[in-house]
Enzyme design. Sequence first.
Site, mmCIF file in Angstrom:
data_model
loop_
_atom_site.group_PDB
_atom_site.id
_atom_site.type_symbol
_atom_site.label_atom_id
_atom_site.label_comp_id
_atom_site.label_asym_id
_atom_site.label_seq_id
_atom_site.Cartn_x
_atom_site.Cartn_y
_atom_site.Cartn_z
ATOM 1 N N GLY A 230 0.838 -1.206 0.000
ATOM 2 C CA GLY A 230 0.000 0.000 0.000
ATOM 3 C C GLY A 230 0.865 1.245 0.000
ATOM 4 N N GLY B 253 4.692 1.213 -0.247
ATOM 5 C CA GLY B 253 5.396 0.824 -1.463
ATOM 6 C C GLY B 253 5.511 -0.673 -1.637
ATOM 7 N N GLY C 8 -3.104 -3.931 -7.087
ATOM 8 C CA GLY C 8 -2.286 -5.141 -7.048
ATOM 9 C C GLY C 8 -2.258 -5.841 -8.401
ATOM 10 N N ASP C 9 -3.399 -5.829 -9.106
ATOM 11 C CA ASP C 9 -3.457 -6.466 -10.419
ATOM 12 C C ASP C 9 -2.619 -5.690 -11.444
ATOM 13 O OD1 ASP C 9 -5.223 -8.233 -9.230
ATOM 14 O OD2 ASP C 9 -6.994 -7.088 -9.843
#
Lengths: 310, 310
Positions: B226, B229, B255-256
Amino acid sequence: VIVTVTLNAALDVTYRVKGEFALDETNRVDRVADHAGGKGINVARVLHSFGDEVVATGLLGGCTGARIRSLLDADGLRHRFVRIADESRRTTVLTDAVGATGLWEPGPVVTEEEWRAFHDAFTHDLTHDLAHARAVVLAGSLPPGVPIDAYAQMIGIARAAGAYTILDADGAALRHGIEAHPDLVKPNAAELAGLTGEPVDGVAQATRAAKIALGMGAAAVVATLGDAGMVLVSPDTTRQVRQPQRFDGNPVGAGDACTAALARSVGRPWDERLRDAAAMSAASVLAPVAGVVDQETYRRLRQLVAVEGG
Amino acid sequence: VIVTVTLNAALDVTYRVKGEFALDETNRVDRVADHAGGKGINVARVLHSFGDEVVATGLLGGCTGARIRSLLDADGLRHRFVRIADESRRTTVLTDAVGATGLWEPGPVVTEEEWRAFHDAFTHDLTHDLAHARAVVLAGSLPPGVPIDAYAQMIGIARAAGAYTILDADGAALRHGIEAHPDLVKPNAAELAGLTGEPVDGVAQATRAAKIALGMGAAAVVATLGDAGMVLVSPDTTRQVRQPQRFDGNPVGAGDACTAALARSVGRPWDERLRDAAAMSAASVLAPVAGVVDQETYRRLRQLVAVEGG
């Protein structure tokens, strides 16, 4: 055969969330249940469960429409829906430990060609395969793109085929439909108030508003008033039925059960029709799904209903 | 070509309710938007938007599966999903004037035969049409019925075909998958903590937990943290990337986007890969839909990211 029309059919989805549904968080749905819905389809399901011959028609589209079609097949319900390109709507009810929250999608956009195709198919059915339809039930909202006088057009077609017409609609769709002189209109208190511009709270006001609706074109009006029961107004008579028994349960679909009772009793005396309608409506509240009626309760309640007036 | 696998694909639905969403009432949905979703599909959409050759595969079923398929077609994404009988899940996000509430349906039940059919199709693809796949991305949860070592099986098949394997999973699916020695595992802090049993709060703890994950079988770990980093841990190096810029927006899909960056940069130096991943992840937050990245922002941010360690 009885024909029901559902122009704004819905996939009724119930989500059960364990514990309490939390706003602004991610909620895992514990159980999903799907049912074919929309007022006309609910009416058809009730009729089918009582062994009546019924055909459901209307408009279905997209993947949601395909899902509704397969659920109708699974229910063994005869249907003849016309396909549209846009997605039929979903109505989702979230239930948790505390209560139930509804999410109503907007209806699909219907093109002029699609409406024309439905109109032609309906006309063809009612002059061919379904020419001997005893009753046609027109129920529910009109999706965007369908002409506001759609119900008036269909009442004309059904009447030409000799069918008894029942209209259960709201707002402008009801106002325009009523001008085509349906044999029976079945509004609830809010719909009747919207139609007539008169407040409808209780039997006296409902009777007064129903008489205005007769003046607008309805041949008869049965107004459903929740706990206050029902009122019938026709040119010949005014009658009242009290709710036989009050049940805690699912009030969605009580109006559709009432409409189903009125559709299957066409040609019988009003006292019987109203007794059936009140019992059916009360018994439907016990079932968790619209369009399902507890038959034993219905039969028991029918013995208890008293019709007043005459 | 890059292959992405989504065994628990979803129809991501966004409902916009005007004003404020009201619990225990009926809410009219003002606008409905549908997108094909699930982690692997989101990764594929990012790759496709950057002009990379990509094929999305996995399992799809029912009317929801058909809808996902037609949305993939509309996006121009190549796909080879195996059909299952049960309905693919929907994830609905309700947005109103105040916030956003998520509703996650359970995944479809997959039969043993359906899993076998997918396994065989995947094996066939990676030894025939997709034999030259550069990378295989295995992302997201396993629906009920899929064996818990599904990712381990597929990592074996992909490695035999010479592809670089990236695993983004959680819980038991991650734990079993990692034992098959994927080339890269991309957990977030919670997934890494769940895997190792160590608390993961901040860079130092993430580095420590990632080293444990290496011991469990991963060839390399990039942990996304998050606002803190990312951390890379491989047998040769430990590096850290700070978030280049913090955006308010939609964190779903960051995240994807990171996984997509790591998939398209296989074979390049870690510094470049991490810089791309951090920039892509930050830029994805600006887009309202998972799997979409603001390309201009991505290019600008890539110049600003500093990788530390080595």
